[in-house]
Design an enzyme around this catalytic site. Structure first.
Site, PDB file in Angstrom:
ATOM      1  N   GLY A 273       0.832  -1.199   0.000  1.00  0.00           N
ATOM      2  CA  GLY A 273       0.000   0.000   0.000  1.00  0.00           C
ATOM      3  C   GLY A 273       0.862   1.242   0.000  1.00  0.00           C
ATOM      4  O   GLY A 273       1.997   1.230  -0.502  1.00  0.00           O
ATOM      5  N   CYS A 274       0.352   2.326   0.554  1.00  0.00           N
ATOM      6  CA  CYS A 274       1.058   3.601   0.571  1.00  0.00           C
ATOM      7  C   CYS A 274       2.485   3.430   1.071  1.00  0.00           C
ATOM      8  O   CYS A 274       2.712   2.973   2.194  1.00  0.00           O
ATOM      9  CB  CYS A 274       0.309   4.597   1.456  1.00  0.00           C
ATOM     10  SG  CYS A 274       1.160   6.166   1.680  1.00  0.00           S
TER      11      CYS A 274
END
Length: 213
Positions: free
Chosen positions: A51-52
Site C-alpha cells: 500500500g502507501c
C-alpha cells in the site's frame, strides 16, 4: 496532510500538499530515478509493496533501526513504463506498485524476519487495495532478488496464510525487475511530516510466531 480530510481527498491531495518542514517544494512533473542506491558489501535488498509507501518505509525504519537496517527508500516496481512520475503511478496506468526497498545486514536480521514483519504490518488479503487506498499501485507484493529469496518468500507466504490470515492472502510474489527510486520528497516522508497521511491498515498485528516444520 490534515487529519480531518476524508481519506479519498487526502489521497488526491498527496502529490500537491507538503509540509513546510521540507526544504524543497516537490516538482509534480519530476520523475523517478532508475539509479539504485549503492549498498555496502555483504548487505542485501528486500523489496516489498504494502500500500502507501510512506507508511511501509516508516514502519520498517522504526522497527529495525539499530537491528540490521542499513537503509530504506521508497519507489516504484513491477510496471512497464520508464521514468514513472508519482502522479502517473497514482493514476494506476503504469503498472507499478508503490514499494519500499529495505537494505539490511543479514548478520543482524534475516530476510525471513523482514517478510514475517511484512505480513504483520499490513492487510495482505485485499486485492489491489490497502485500507481506503484502491488501485493496482497499492497491491500487496514481495519482489524477490534471487532464487533463495523466492524460496523464503513463498514459504513465509504459505505459513502466514495458513496460520495468520485464514488462507486469504492475495500477495503477489514476483521477480524484482526494474526499480525506480521515487522523487526525493517521498523519502522518509513521515519523519519529515509527522502529521502526514498514514494508511489505517498499517499497524503491527499481535500474531504469535509462525511455526515451521
Amino acid at each position: 496532510m490534515a487529519a480531518h480530510l476524508p481519506s479519498f481527498l487526502a489521497r488526491l491531495a498527496r502529490p500537491f500538499t507538503q509540509s513546510t518542514r521540507l526544504s524543497v517544494a516537490p516538482d509534480s512533473s519530476a520523475s523517478a530515478s532508475h539509479a539504485p542506491r549503492a549498498i555496502p558489501d555483504g548487505a542485501q535488498r528486500c523489496t516489498v509493496a504494502a500500500g502507501c509507501f510512506w507508511g511501509t518505509e516508516h514502519l520498517y525504519r522504526r522497527a529495525f533501526a539499530g537491528k540490521g537496517l542499513v537503509d530504506a527508500s521508497v519507489g516504484y516496481v513491477g510496471g512497464d513504463v520508464d521514468n514513472p512520475s508519482y502522479r502517473a503511478v497514482c493514476g494506476g496506468r503504469t503498472g507499478h506498485a508503490e514499494a519500499a526497498q529495505i537494505i539490511f545486514d543479514p548478520a543482524q536480521v534475516s530476510y525471513r524476519q523482514l517478510l514475517e514483519f511484512f505480513y504483520r504490518m499490513h492487510d495482505p488479503t485485499t486485492l489491489d487495495r490497502q485500507g481506503p487506498d484502491a488501485g493496482p499501485q497499492y497491491r500487496s507484493a514481495i519482489y524477490f532478488h534471487d532464487a533463495e529469496q523466492e524460496r523464503v518468500a513463498r514459504e513465509v507466504t504459505q505459513r502466514a496464510s495458513e496460520q495468520w490470515w485464514k488462507g486469504s492472502i492475495v500477495t503477489e510474489v514476483a521477480p524484482a525487475g526494474r526499480w525506480w527510486t521515487a522523487e526525493e520528497y517521498h523519502q522518509e516522508y513521515l519523519d519529515r511530516n509527522p502529521g502526514g497521511y498514514e494508511c489505517p491498515s498499517h499497524f503491527l498485528r499481535p500474531f504469535p510466531p509462525l511455526k515451521y516444520d
